[in-house]
Design an enzyme around this catalytic site. Structure first.
Site, mmCIF file in Angstrom:
data_model
loop_
_atom_site.group_PDB
_atom_site.id
_atom_site.type_symbol
_atom_site.label_atom_id
_atom_site.label_comp_id
_atom_site.label_asym_id
_atom_site.label_seq_id
_atom_site.Cartn_x
_atom_site.Cartn_y
_atom_site.Cartn_z
ATOM 1 N N TRP A 29 0.829 -1.213 0.000
ATOM 2 C CA TRP A 29 0.000 0.000 0.000
ATOM 3 C C TRP A 29 0.864 1.264 0.000
ATOM 4 O O TRP A 29 0.347 2.364 0.115
ATOM 5 C CB TRP A 29 -0.960 0.010 1.184
ATOM 6 C CG TRP A 29 -0.303 -0.353 2.482
ATOM 7 C CD1 TRP A 29 0.324 0.496 3.341
ATOM 8 C CD2 TRP A 29 -0.195 -1.654 3.059
ATOM 9 N NE1 TRP A 29 0.826 -0.196 4.418
ATOM 10 C CE2 TRP A 29 0.512 -1.519 4.273
ATOM 11 C CE3 TRP A 29 -0.621 -2.926 2.661
ATOM 12 C CZ2 TRP A 29 0.797 -2.614 5.100
ATOM 13 C CZ3 TRP A 29 -0.337 -4.003 3.479
ATOM 14 C CH2 TRP A 29 0.359 -3.843 4.676
ATOM 15 N N ARG A 30 2.174 1.072 -0.145
ATOM 16 C CA ARG A 30 3.044 2.247 -0.218
ATOM 17 C C ARG A 30 3.524 2.516 -1.639
ATOM 18 O O ARG A 30 4.429 3.321 -1.852
ATOM 19 C CB ARG A 30 4.256 2.068 0.716
ATOM 20 C CG ARG A 30 3.915 2.236 2.184
ATOM 21 C CD ARG A 30 5.143 2.137 3.077
ATOM 22 N NE ARG A 30 4.823 2.448 4.475
ATOM 23 C CZ ARG A 30 5.675 2.331 5.482
ATOM 24 N NH1 ARG A 30 6.917 1.917 5.262
ATOM 25 N NH2 ARG A 30 5.309 2.644 6.720
ATOM 26 N N GLU A 42 -5.275 0.893 6.009
ATOM 27 C CA GLU A 42 -5.405 1.361 7.392
ATOM 28 C C GLU A 42 -6.516 0.632 8.145
ATOM 29 O O GLU A 42 -6.375 0.308 9.324
ATOM 30 C CB GLU A 42 -5.644 2.877 7.436
ATOM 31 C CG GLU A 42 -4.453 3.720 6.988
ATOM 32 C CD GLU A 42 -3.209 3.500 7.841
ATOM 33 O OE1 GLU A 42 -3.318 2.954 8.950
ATOM 34 O OE2 GLU A 42 -2.115 3.868 7.382
ATOM 35 N N GLN A 47 -5.459 -3.007 14.758
ATOM 36 C CA GLN A 47 -5.277 -4.123 15.698
ATOM 37 C C GLN A 47 -4.825 -5.408 15.013
ATOM 38 O O GLN A 47 -5.121 -6.514 15.472
ATOM 39 C CB GLN A 47 -6.593 -4.389 16.459
ATOM 40 C CG GLN A 47 -7.087 -3.187 17.218
ATOM 41 C CD GLN A 47 -6.227 -2.885 18.420
ATOM 42 O OE1 GLN A 47 -6.285 -3.554 19.420
ATOM 43 N NE2 GLN A 47 -5.394 -1.848 18.322
ATOM 44 N N THR A 48 -4.138 -5.269 13.900
ATOM 45 C CA THR A 48 -3.761 -6.434 13.110
ATOM 46 C C THR A 48 -2.335 -6.249 12.589
ATOM 47 O O THR A 48 -1.973 -5.157 12.158
ATOM 48 C CB THR A 48 -4.720 -6.620 11.915
ATOM 49 O OG1 THR A 48 -6.062 -6.576 12.397
ATOM 50 C CG2 THR A 48 -4.498 -7.944 11.210
ATOM 51 N N LEU A 85 -9.712 -12.521 9.217
ATOM 52 C CA LEU A 85 -9.026 -11.287 9.601
ATOM 53 C C LEU A 85 -9.561 -10.726 10.915
ATOM 54 O O LEU A 85 -8.870 -9.988 11.617
ATOM 55 C CB LEU A 85 -9.183 -10.250 8.481
ATOM 56 C CG LEU A 85 -8.163 -9.124 8.357
ATOM 57 C CD1 LEU A 85 -6.734 -9.628 8.432
ATOM 58 C CD2 LEU A 85 -8.374 -8.359 7.049
ATOM 59 N N TYR A 87 -12.615 -8.843 13.586
ATOM 60 C CA TYR A 87 -13.295 -7.538 13.663
ATOM 61 C C TYR A 87 -14.067 -7.267 12.372
ATOM 62 O O TYR A 87 -13.793 -6.319 11.636
ATOM 63 C CB TYR A 87 -12.284 -6.422 13.940
ATOM 64 C CG TYR A 87 -11.739 -6.402 15.342
ATOM 65 C CD1 TYR A 87 -12.527 -6.737 16.436
ATOM 66 C CD2 TYR A 87 -10.421 -6.017 15.588
ATOM 67 C CE1 TYR A 87 -12.022 -6.711 17.720
ATOM 68 C CE2 TYR A 87 -9.912 -5.989 16.879
ATOM 69 C CZ TYR A 87 -10.714 -6.341 17.942
ATOM 70 O OH TYR A 87 -10.216 -6.320 19.208
ATOM 71 N N TYR A 125 -7.543 8.120 14.470
ATOM 72 C CA TYR A 125 -6.269 7.624 13.926
ATOM 73 C C TYR A 125 -6.328 7.522 12.397
ATOM 74 O O TYR A 125 -5.484 8.065 11.687
ATOM 75 C CB TYR A 125 -5.870 6.252 14.510
ATOM 76 C CG TYR A 125 -4.853 5.620 13.620
ATOM 77 C CD1 TYR A 125 -3.560 6.132 13.582
ATOM 78 C CD2 TYR A 125 -5.186 4.636 12.691
ATOM 79 C CE1 TYR A 125 -2.620 5.654 12.692
ATOM 80 C CE2 TYR A 125 -4.265 4.151 11.788
ATOM 81 C CZ TYR A 125 -2.983 4.662 11.802
ATOM 82 O OH TYR A 125 -2.066 4.215 10.892
ATOM 83 N N ASP A 143 -1.632 6.063 16.750
ATOM 84 C CA ASP A 143 -1.962 4.659 16.969
ATOM 85 C C ASP A 143 -1.102 4.145 18.127
ATOM 86 O O ASP A 143 -0.438 4.917 18.810
ATOM 87 C CB ASP A 143 -1.697 3.858 15.693
ATOM 88 C CG ASP A 143 -0.220 3.810 15.363
ATOM 89 O OD1 ASP A 143 0.517 4.712 15.816
ATOM 90 O OD2 ASP A 143 0.216 2.865 14.688
ATOM 91 N N THR A 317 -11.410 -11.400 22.408
ATOM 92 C CA THR A 317 -10.899 -10.365 23.295
ATOM 93 C C THR A 317 -11.594 -10.411 24.651
ATOM 94 O O THR A 317 -10.947 -10.256 25.682
ATOM 95 C CB THR A 317 -11.098 -8.982 22.656
ATOM 96 O OG1 THR A 317 -10.598 -9.035 21.317
ATOM 97 C CG2 THR A 317 -10.354 -7.918 23.428
#
Length: 373
Positions: A29-30, A42, A47-48, A85, A87, A125, A143, A317
């Site tokens: 992604w860069r 993002e 949290q990954t 993945l 969430y 964030y 973050d 969690t």
DNA sequence: TAGGCGTGGCT
DNA sequence: TAGCCAAGCCT
């Protein structure tokens, strides 16, 4: 208020960005600054860990290459792309935000952090990350890395789990972030937090910013960041029902407000509440009660049987699940009118979005096949 | 504000 | 093992 001199600030920026220019990670992604690419990465990275995200990101971009493609995708396909993945509300919110962009913004991205934050699933964030990386806005992106790095650099002892602490860090970072390279600055902080200034096994002695790290210089690294402890997960006990029919297995789609919302699993029966309502029942009595509860409206007398397979446990969690597999074989398709499920053949499993705990259940069930033959 | 919301890596 | 942690957000 903690503050560095202008000279110190400039020297820090130079040390950080010079290091970043040579040592930044080569991540998919860069390759460009497309807001869609930054956004998807993002959200996935919340949290990954980076290594987990990379293959998901590559696949997601092939399946949904644009905001429009995402806005128009079937939800089932989105959840399948997100399978494993975690969430899962992230991807459902992302589609809602894509639809917001198409409908309310005519497909054009807002550039300001405040406007970005109005999109579902984009918090302080992520808004800061998109605004700084895609649109060169001098916004902090605070973050876990930024909390750790700046708490150590400046010996900030505010509890980073408290919501109001974010404002303090944003204020500090606004004084340090360079106006000409805000996106690179934020990403450099993250790369620093993933290399020299890690939570464990950090290597501050070789960090490019060690001279600015007050906690390191004072030998107080272990005191920062300050973070209150998390709650232990609560134990929950369920029967996992393996209901077989000639056409396949019975799967239930989880309620949209439940844990693992809209994913597919073997139906679960809550043992703890059964036990609470019937304190005198033994194991076989509980199982009988579970069968009655589940096959409530059927006229058939269907008995659930314990399976001779290992119990499955799975920790989220806030909950730890203890699952006991039980089964029933039906000669015909069950009455599903009161039930959010369907019968699925083994060949069709792979089309459903299945949570990891369901994959564990299936693996446990398979051990039974091996024993039998 | 605090709790809900996944998964995998590491110690 | 059990606990901690990882590019958080929503309610």
């Amino acid at each position: 208020m903690i503050k560095w001199s202008d000279e110190k600030t400039k020297a820090f920026q130079k040390a950080l960005l010079t290091w970043y220019d040579t040592n930044k990670r080569d991540l998919p992604w860069r390759k460009d600054h497309e807001p869609y690419h930054i956004w998807v990465s993002e959200i996935m990275l919340q949290q990954t860990q980076v290594n987990t995200v990379i293959p998901y990101y590559e696949r997601f971009m092939r399946l949904f290459p644009s905001v429009n493609a995402l806005a128009n995708a079937p939800e089932s396909q989105l959840l399948k792309a997100w399978e494993g993945l975690g969430y899962y509300s992230r991807v459902r919110n992302m589609q809602r935000a894509a639809q917001q962009l198409v409908q309310d913004y005519a497909g054009r991205w807002p550039h300001s952090k405040a406007e970005l934050q109005e999109l579902v699933g984009i918090g302080p964030y992520t808004a800061g990350a998109i605004a700084s990386i895609a649109f060169q806005q001098p916004e902090p992106a605070v973050d876990g890395n930024a909390f750790r790095v700046f708490s150590q650099l400046l010996e900030i002892d505010a509890d980073i789990t408290k919501p109001q602490t974010r404002a303090l860090f944003e204020k500090v970072i606004r004084q340090i972030i360079p106006i000409d390279r805000p996106g690179d600055f934020n990403q450099a902080i993250m790369d620093l937090g993933a290399s020299y200034m890690t939570p464990k096994n950090s290597d501050n002695a070789h960090s490019p910013v060690r001279a600015f790290n007050q906690a390191y210089l004072d030998d107080r690294l272990n005191e920062f960041p300050v973070r209150s402890k998390r709650q232990k997960p609560v134990d929950k006990h369920y029967f996992a029902l393996v209901i077989r029919t000639p056409a396949g297995f019975l799967f239930q789609q989880r309620a949209s407000n439940a844990l693992l919302a809209k994913l597919w699993m073997f139906p679960l029966i809550d043992i703890d509440s059964l036990q609470e309502a019937n304190p005198d029942l033994d194991e076989s009595g509980l199982l009988q009660m579970a069968g009655k509860q589940f096959f409530e409206d059927t006229e058939l007398q269907i008995e659930l049987q314990y399976l001779d397979v290992p119990a499955v446990s799975h920790t989220f969690t806030h909950q730890k699940w203890h699952l006991t597999l039980v089964s029933a074989d039906l000669k015909s398709k069950p009455d599903l009118s009161h039930f959010s499920g369907k019968v699925v053949s083994e060949d069709e499993f792979e089309q459903l979005a299945l949570p990891t705990v369901q994959k564990k259940l299936w693996a446990a069930f398979q051990t039974r096949q091996i024993k039998l033959f």
